[in-house]
Motif scaffolding. Structure first.
Motif, mmCIF file in Angstrom:
data_model
loop_
_atom_site.group_PDB
_atom_site.id
_atom_site.type_symbol
_atom_site.label_atom_id
_atom_site.label_comp_id
_atom_site.label_asym_id
_atom_site.label_seq_id
_atom_site.Cartn_x
_atom_site.Cartn_y
_atom_site.Cartn_z
ATOM 1 N N TYR A 4 -17.764 -23.863 -11.857
ATOM 2 C CA TYR A 4 -17.833 -22.975 -13.018
ATOM 3 C C TYR A 4 -19.103 -23.308 -13.806
ATOM 4 O O TYR A 4 -19.258 -24.441 -14.281
ATOM 5 C CB TYR A 4 -16.635 -23.195 -13.941
ATOM 6 N N HIS A 5 -19.987 -22.319 -13.962
ATOM 7 C CA HIS A 5 -21.193 -22.549 -14.754
ATOM 8 C C HIS A 5 -20.932 -22.132 -16.197
ATOM 9 O O HIS A 5 -20.511 -20.998 -16.465
ATOM 10 C CB HIS A 5 -22.374 -21.756 -14.198
ATOM 11 N N ILE A 6 -21.211 -23.044 -17.131
ATOM 12 C CA ILE A 6 -21.023 -22.793 -18.564
ATOM 13 C C ILE A 6 -22.409 -22.764 -19.206
ATOM 14 O O ILE A 6 -22.990 -23.809 -19.510
ATOM 15 C CB ILE A 6 -20.134 -23.878 -19.209
ATOM 16 N N PRO A 7 -22.985 -21.568 -19.405
ATOM 17 C CA PRO A 7 -24.401 -21.464 -19.799
ATOM 18 C C PRO A 7 -24.637 -21.496 -21.305
ATOM 19 O O PRO A 7 -25.416 -20.695 -21.836
ATOM 20 C CB PRO A 7 -24.790 -20.098 -19.219
ATOM 21 N N TYR A 8 -23.983 -22.400 -22.005
ATOM 22 C CA TYR A 8 -24.118 -22.482 -23.467
ATOM 23 C C TYR A 8 -24.469 -23.913 -23.850
ATOM 24 O O TYR A 8 -23.938 -24.871 -23.279
ATOM 25 C CB TYR A 8 -22.810 -22.062 -24.145
ATOM 26 N N GLY B 224 -20.590 -27.458 3.330
ATOM 27 C CA GLY B 224 -19.237 -26.925 3.290
ATOM 28 C C GLY B 224 -19.179 -25.658 2.464
ATOM 29 O O GLY B 224 -20.196 -25.156 1.965
ATOM 30 N N ASP B 225 -17.971 -25.131 2.303
ATOM 31 C CA ASP B 225 -17.783 -23.912 1.516
ATOM 32 C C ASP B 225 -17.677 -24.260 0.029
ATOM 33 O O ASP B 225 -16.929 -25.172 -0.348
ATOM 34 C CB ASP B 225 -16.500 -23.197 1.931
ATOM 35 N N TYR B 226 -18.409 -23.527 -0.791
ATOM 36 C CA TYR B 226 -18.269 -23.671 -2.240
ATOM 37 C C TYR B 226 -18.520 -22.323 -2.887
ATOM 38 O O TYR B 226 -19.342 -21.527 -2.433
ATOM 39 C CB TYR B 226 -19.219 -24.731 -2.805
ATOM 40 N N LEU B 227 -17.777 -22.085 -3.948
ATOM 41 C CA LEU B 227 -17.897 -20.849 -4.721
ATOM 42 C C LEU B 227 -18.393 -21.205 -6.106
ATOM 43 O O LEU B 227 -17.754 -21.984 -6.819
ATOM 44 C CB LEU B 227 -16.540 -20.146 -4.806
ATOM 45 N N GLY B 228 -19.538 -20.645 -6.490
ATOM 46 C CA GLY B 228 -20.098 -20.852 -7.815
ATOM 47 C C GLY B 228 -19.957 -19.600 -8.652
ATOM 48 O O GLY B 228 -20.385 -18.519 -8.234
ATOM 49 N N LEU B 229 -19.348 -19.724 -9.817
ATOM 50 C CA LEU B 229 -19.100 -18.580 -10.689
ATOM 51 C C LEU B 229 -19.866 -18.738 -11.994
ATOM 52 O O LEU B 229 -19.833 -19.808 -12.619
ATOM 53 C CB LEU B 229 -17.600 -18.456 -10.978
ATOM 54 N N GLY B 230 -20.538 -17.654 -12.402
ATOM 55 C CA GLY B 230 -21.313 -17.669 -13.635
ATOM 56 C C GLY B 230 -22.738 -17.236 -13.358
ATOM 57 O O GLY B 230 -23.192 -17.241 -12.203
ATOM 58 N N PRO B 231 -23.484 -16.842 -14.388
ATOM 59 C CA PRO B 231 -24.871 -16.430 -14.198
ATOM 60 C C PRO B 231 -25.710 -17.561 -13.615
ATOM 61 O O PRO B 231 -25.628 -18.696 -14.066
ATOM 62 C CB PRO B 231 -25.328 -16.057 -15.609
ATOM 63 N N ALA C 193 -25.266 -18.998 -10.837
ATOM 64 C CA ALA C 193 -24.476 -19.875 -9.966
ATOM 65 C C ALA C 193 -24.604 -19.428 -8.516
ATOM 66 O O ALA C 193 -24.552 -18.236 -8.210
ATOM 67 C CB ALA C 193 -23.011 -19.867 -10.387
ATOM 68 N N HIS C 194 -24.765 -20.391 -7.626
ATOM 69 C CA HIS C 194 -24.934 -20.134 -6.197
ATOM 70 C C HIS C 194 -23.667 -20.510 -5.438
ATOM 71 O O HIS C 194 -22.924 -21.412 -5.839
ATOM 72 C CB HIS C 194 -26.123 -20.919 -5.649
#
Length: 357
Positions: free
Chosen positions: A7-11, A247-254, A256-257
């Motif tokens: 989870y990307h927290i861009p603040y 491996g598999d990874y899911l990145g969520l947020g602006p 995020a890869h």
């Protein structure tokens, strides 16, 4: 194969002068609309199973409230015993808040210390001081965290071994089981990139600081397992290991890869667009070259049989001769089945990779 969720927290309170990550300064919290967008995107993607790791990165994830972190963790439904990491800036946390994060499910804390020198922290644009860093470690222990990591930046302006020693002592005495130690890199998109600070070490001096750090961390009981990662036995970070093992990874947020089923994609670096529902952008595939690059970050190195299984090409006679030269020079260890960079080789990893790719 393990699966990781990011989870990307861009603040952030403010932008550090060396930082070129996607983040917005001048913030005092995370809007619920952003949490809603993260949850929307989480449910958009078919997951390969329960996450083995959940990582809150930033930005400054400790600007989340514990209730927001709980929502995101519960929605992810990680497997029992999953590593759940929250990055935190020392000035943003206290014992009550950290207890809230522990109760929400966070079990690993990463504190961005960087330096024990208040003057250096001001140069870097960090909003905390050394006393706040010590207080953050104490609060984390009181809140029940047994898995704590601390960050050290090396080769800073007017850097000395004494500054490193003081920073290591602060983090070690704080109870850290893991340390990330990395060289300052002047990024073009950062404030330092636009106006570099005075007193930066030259490349040879920076290399000496890195090798000194590796040696001192080992003496303090932190064994190197990756270029910038050191841990006491059993406390190696599991989330980043998923990246390094392709491996598999899911990145969520602006910004995020992700890599799912060897397919890479990312979200555009635009928070407003992410909240509004922007689509991720395809970014190619993860192939054998990616595996080689990432595995040579690790102290364990590259298994050549696995590299070939993933489609890696045999090294040419010229490349093999180059590797043998590097082994004689002390940059790597080489067997018919395996390549591993030494700390000296990790300093020049990019040059070695240029010969192999």
């Amino acid at each position: 194969m393990s699966f990781g969720l990011y989870y990307h927290i861009p603040y952030c309170f403010s932008r550090c002068r060396y930082c070129d990550f996607y983040a917005a300064g001048g913030q005092r919290g995370v809007p619920d609309a952003y949490i809603d967008a993260l949850l929307r995107e989480l449910h958009r993607h078919p997951l390969p199973g329960a996450p083995d790791t959940v990582y809150f990165g930033g930005g400054t994830p400790s600007l989340l409230t514990p209730a927001q972190a709980r929502r995101l963790i519960q929605a992810a439904a990680p497997r029992p015993g999953a590593e759940i990491t929250l990055e935190a800036n020392p000035e943003t946390v206290d014992e009550e808040q950290l207890r809230g994060f522990r109760e929400a499910g966070v079990n690993r804390l990463s504190l961005g210390v960087q330096s024990a020198s208040d003057a250096q922290l001001r140069t870097l644009g960090r909003p905390h001081n050394a006393a706040q860093a010590r207080a953050a470690f104490a609060a984390a222990r009181q809140a029940g965290f047994a898995n704590i990591s601390g960050d050290i930046m090396l080769a800073l302006p007017h850097y000395t071994r004494a500054e490193f020693d003081q920073t290591l002592a602060l983090i070690q005495e704080g109870g850290a089981q893991h340390i990330s130690a990395y060289l300052l890199k002047i990024e073009p998109g950062s404030a330092f990139g636009r106006r570099p600070p005075e007193g930066l070490p030259d490349p040879d001096q920076a290399a000496d600081f890195y090798l000194y750090a590796v040696e001192q961390l080992a003496r303090a009981g932190y064994q190197q397992y990756e270029i910038s990662s050191f841990a006491r036995p059993g406390f190696e970070g599991q989330h980043n290991r998923i990246y390094w093992d392709c491996g598999d990874y899911l990145g969520l947020g602006p910004a995020a890869h992700s890599c799912m089923g060897n397919q890479r994609f990312y979200y555009p670096p635009d928070t407003a667009a992410f909240i509004a529902g922007s689509d991720p952008v395809p970014d190619g595939v993860c192939g054998a070259e990616d595996y080689l690059i990432l595995q040579l970050r690790l102290a364990d190195g590259l298994d050549l049989a696995e590299y070939r299984r993933r489609g890696g090409a045999e090294f040419t006679a010229h490349q093999q001769a180059f590797l043998e030269h590097c082994a004689r020079a002390g940059y790597l260890t080489l067997t018919p089945d395996h390549i591993a960079l030494t700390p000296l080789g990790m300093i020049v990893q990019n040059s070695i990779l240029e010969e192999l790719i």
